[in-house]
Enzyme design. Structure first.
Site, short mmCIF file in Angstrom:
data_model
loop_
_atom_site.label_atom_id
_atom_site.label_comp_id
_atom_site.label_asym_id
_atom_site.label_seq_id
_atom_site.Cartn_x
_atom_site.Cartn_y
_atom_site.Cartn_z
N GLY A 33 41.68 43.58 42.42
CA GLY A 33 42.72 42.93 43.20
C GLY A 33 43.37 43.94 44.12
N LYS A 34 44.06 43.49 45.15
CA LYS A 34 44.85 44.38 46.02
C LYS A 34 45.78 43.52 46.83
CE LYS A 34 44.42 48.84 46.99
NZ LYS A 34 44.32 49.85 45.99
N GLY A 35 46.96 44.03 47.13
CA GLY A 35 47.89 43.23 47.92
C GLY A 35 48.88 44.10 48.63
#
Ligand code: NAD
Length: 430
Positions: free
Chosen positions: A119-121
């Protein structure tokens, strides 16, 4: 099972000096798939994220004005466990960048055999323009907007560019208030007093140093006679440099955003202050010689560690690199075309998804500590990190030796095989 055919992957195709993280990540996946016996459908699926959240985050500025910022959370794949990856505050955060970086997290967790996905944000904002109070309000509101998609069993964010342990503390507090119970496992990289792990901050740099040490040994060199240059003397770079210095290597050059310093006798890395310790102190250090960041990348050293930003090594400068070994401290510091040039020139590149994976590995330790409500000692963290890094190193080295491929291809082969096998075992929901 069909094997993805080796398509004409031309490193120079549409090469520009820089490329997006998503472009690089997709090219790397396509290339890795040519080496592994993986179903085409699985590869096609892995080109795309499972989900990308795009949220509007209203921020009341200190002067009373309302600004609406845009935040993202890309969730690439969770076949092996909850999504895992950083949250960055940076003006250039985009959905595509988050997707590319979330793909790398999938491979990084898989190469380390950690039961997490990618994931990444982040939020498109310049954190330097925010007061602490504004940053806190922004983070709490972001946590509120993401509350349904994050959680210890769903998606576990961590600090990244522009965010830090304090940001994670606010995020964890907001999430805990919403859920009516203290939930430290919703994020990692927290302060240790509220469930953070000892050794988390030093871990990515430490793993870069461990992989450098193993690679030097693999090629039959002697660490005591090795010279090292590090671009980006921040959290990753300074910790890598200090470990290597302690283990006997000569760290001859380091840099920050303002420039580089060189001492051919070896710098005293403990007395050179890192970016977080004292911003700007690298270029202000009293060293025999000053260089530009470009010159540092082209120094005649044994090991080059790009640990600052993505796209540092491109088709424009790869031919001028004189190091015998490159160990990636930053995420994506080498473009696809530069990678091909290094391969042609027989310069091994130890990839980011292996070298700096100590960060996510200790994040995993932190998550375990949070779930068990029991803190580990620093010694235990460092010993377990060492043993996880050596296991991953062995798995990747075995692929290099068995298939005569680059270190990056080998790391991708290990990761892709693990993810693909998990997908095949679980089956695709129709
Ligand atoms: P940091 O902010 O602590 O340090 C970055 C360093 O790079 C600073 O010294 C800064 O002055 C320098 N720098 C910035 N822009 C530069 C430029 N254009 N040219 C040369 N130097 C420049 O950041 P960090 O946490 O050490 O992260 C560095 C890289 O490592 C990033 O790519 C990050 O995504 C990656 N990474 C970080 C972690 C982590 O947990 N910190 C884990 C894995 C990967």
């Amino acid at each position: 099972m069909t094997k993805t055919t080796s398509e004409n992957i031309d490193a120079t195709e549409s090469e520009t000096t820089t490329e997006s993280a998503l472009t690089t990540a997709r090219r790397q996946l396509k290339r890795a798939a040519t080496h592994v016996d993986v179903d085409d459908g699985v590869v096609e699926r892995l080109k795309h994220p499972t989900k990308v959240q795009r949220v509007s985050v209203p921020l009341k500025r200190d002067n009373g004005e309302l600004e609406v910022l845009t935040g993202f959370r890309a969730q690439h794949d969770d076949v092996r466990g909850p999504y895992k990856g950083g949250l960055r505050y940076h003006p250039e955060v985009t959905a595509d960048e988050c997707i590319g970086l979330s793909m790398w997290m999938t491979w990084k967790c898989a190469v380390m055999d950690i039961p997490f996905g990618g994931g990444k944000g982040g939020i498109a904002v310049d954190p330097k323009e925010l007061s602490d109070e504004e940053k806190e309000r922004l983070t709490r509101r972001f946590a509120e907007e993401l509350r349904d998609v994050v959680g210890p069993k769903q998606d576990v964010p961590a600090p990244d560019m522009g965010t830090d342990p304090q940001t994670m503390a606010w995020f964890m507090d907001a999430y805990s208030m919403q859920h009516g119970e203290t939930t430290p496992g919703v994020v990692t990289g927290k302060p240790s007093v509220i469930g953070g792990s000892y050794g988390r901050e030093e871990a990515p740099g430490r793993s870069v140093a461990i992989i450098t040490r193993e690679a030097i040994d693999y090629y039959g060199w002697n660490l005591d006679e090795t010279t090292v240059a590090v671009q980006g003397y921040g959290s990753v770079g300074a910790n890598a440099a200090r470990s290597l210095d302690k283990w006997g290597a000569d760290v001859v050059a380091v840099s920050d955003v303002n420039g580089a310093i060189l001492d051919s006798e070896g710098l005293d890395t403990k007395s050179v202050m890192g970016h977080d310790e004292r911003p700007g102190m690298v270029s202000g250090y009293d060293a025999p010689q000053r260089l530009s960041n470009e010159e540092l990348l082209e120094l005649d050293v044994d090991v080059l560690i790009p640990a600052a930003v993505g796209n540092a090594l491109t088709a424009d400068n790869a031919d001028d690199v004189q190091a015998d070994l490159i160990v990636e401290g930053a995420n994506g510091p080498t473009t696809f075309a530069a990678d091909s040039i290094f391969e042609q020139r027989d310069i091994p590149v130890l990839p980011d998804i292996l070298a700096n994976a100590g960060g996510v590995t200790v994040s995993y330790f932190e998550w375990l500590q949070d779930i068990n409500r029991r803190q580990w000692t620093l010694d235990r963290v460092n010993n377990e990190l060492e043993s996880e890094m050596l296991k991953a190193w062995d798995a990747v080295r075995d692929e290099v030796e068995a298939h005569d491929v680059s270190w990056r291809d080998a790391a991708y082969m290990v990761a892709l095989s693990r993810v693909a096998t998990a997908k095949e075992e679980r089956g695709l929901w129709p």
